[in-house]
Design a protein around this motif. Sequence first.
Motif, PDB file in Angstrom:
ATOM      1  N   MET A  13       1.264   0.429   5.615  1.00 39.14           N
ATOM      2  CA  MET A  13       0.322   1.497   5.942  1.00 39.14           C
ATOM      3  C   MET A  13       0.953   2.468   6.940  1.00 39.14           C
ATOM      4  O   MET A  13       0.800   3.695   6.818  1.00 39.14           O
ATOM      5  N   ALA A  14       1.684   1.931   7.927  1.00 42.19           N
ATOM      6  CA  ALA A  14       2.378   2.801   8.884  1.00 42.19           C
ATOM      7  C   ALA A  14       3.365   3.697   8.160  1.00 42.19           C
ATOM      8  O   ALA A  14       3.482   4.896   8.467  1.00 42.19           O
ATOM      9  N   ALA A  15       4.101   3.140   7.198  1.00 39.79           N
ATOM     10  CA  ALA A  15       5.066   3.931   6.426  1.00 39.79           C
ATOM     11  C   ALA A  15       4.358   5.024   5.634  1.00 39.79           C
ATOM     12  O   ALA A  15       4.828   6.175   5.588  1.00 39.79           O
ATOM     13  N   ALA A  16       3.235   4.692   5.017  1.00 40.64           N
ATOM     14  CA  ALA A  16       2.487   5.686   4.245  1.00 40.64           C
ATOM     15  C   ALA A  16       1.997   6.813   5.143  1.00 40.64           C
ATOM     16  O   ALA A  16       2.033   7.998   4.760  1.00 40.64           O
ATOM     17  N   HIS A  17       1.557   6.474   6.344  1.00 41.10           N
ATOM     18  CA  HIS A  17       1.084   7.505   7.269  1.00 41.10           C
ATOM     19  C   HIS A  17       2.237   8.371   7.766  1.00 41.10           C
ATOM     20  O   HIS A  17       2.076   9.592   7.929  1.00 41.10           O
ATOM     21  N   PHE A  18       3.389   7.754   8.013  1.00 37.85           N
ATOM     22  CA  PHE A  18       4.549   8.542   8.436  1.00 37.85           C
ATOM     23  C   PHE A  18       4.911   9.574   7.369  1.00 37.85           C
ATOM     24  O   PHE A  18       5.124  10.755   7.672  1.00 37.85           O
ATOM     25  N   MET A  19       4.970   9.136   6.122  1.00 36.37           N
ATOM     26  CA  MET A  19       5.322  10.045   5.038  1.00 36.37           C
ATOM     27  C   MET A  19       4.250  11.133   4.862  1.00 36.37           C
ATOM     28  O   MET A  19       4.569  12.307   4.640  1.00 36.37           O
TER      29      MET A  19
END
Length: 228
Positions: free
Chosen positions: A181-187
């Motif tokens: 989820m953190a990766a998705a938000h970063f992108m």
Amino acid sequence: MSETNASRMERAQREISPRKLEKQIAIAGAACTVFGREGYARASVDALAAEAGVSTRTLYNHFPGGKAQLFQTVVTWTSSEVRDAQLARLHAVLDPERPPHADDLERDLVALARAFVGLMTDYPNHFALVRHIHAEADHVPPDVLKAWHEAGPEPVGRAVAEAMAHLADAGLLDPHGDPAMAAAHFMALTSHTIVQFTHYGVLPLPPAETDRLVSGGVAAFLRAYGRA
């Protein structure tokens, strides 16, 4: 691990005659131009053959599945190219063996986001295809959509999630138990924002505005996931 274009080419060279392989590459290259310009639904087999300088019969001899098979071939090929470039840039900026100093984390995340955004300039044909995929998702065959996700977005998403987990292990981020989820938000806060504002690179932003959006996105990400 997804198959790279280099390994795919090596396999094709073993299984297909050089002359046939050369013709298939030429047809696929021409198809990339047509699909990027016309999209999937509007591109006709006649237009694909004309762009490649072959007859429709020759096109079907090399790609029996016609337009759908050609589109899947092109999308998988270009997605693999962009995936490999994204993974190389990710590992260059965020080496899991050498995590950044806490004071350099924001700088490195901005560098990563800028590197991902730069791919739109480096691979314009791919992003033209992706723009059409999103616009015509209800017309693109489901197996083609699946092949696209498996070739590019999914492995890149996993790799970015792993990078977030490594940063958490180093005490630099708190992904709240969900690195994916953190990766998705970063992108979403960085490269995807630029994609939307530029319509997949069709209408580039001034460099200063791109920098402002990327830096702001990283700052917002760190407010949500940075260690206090």
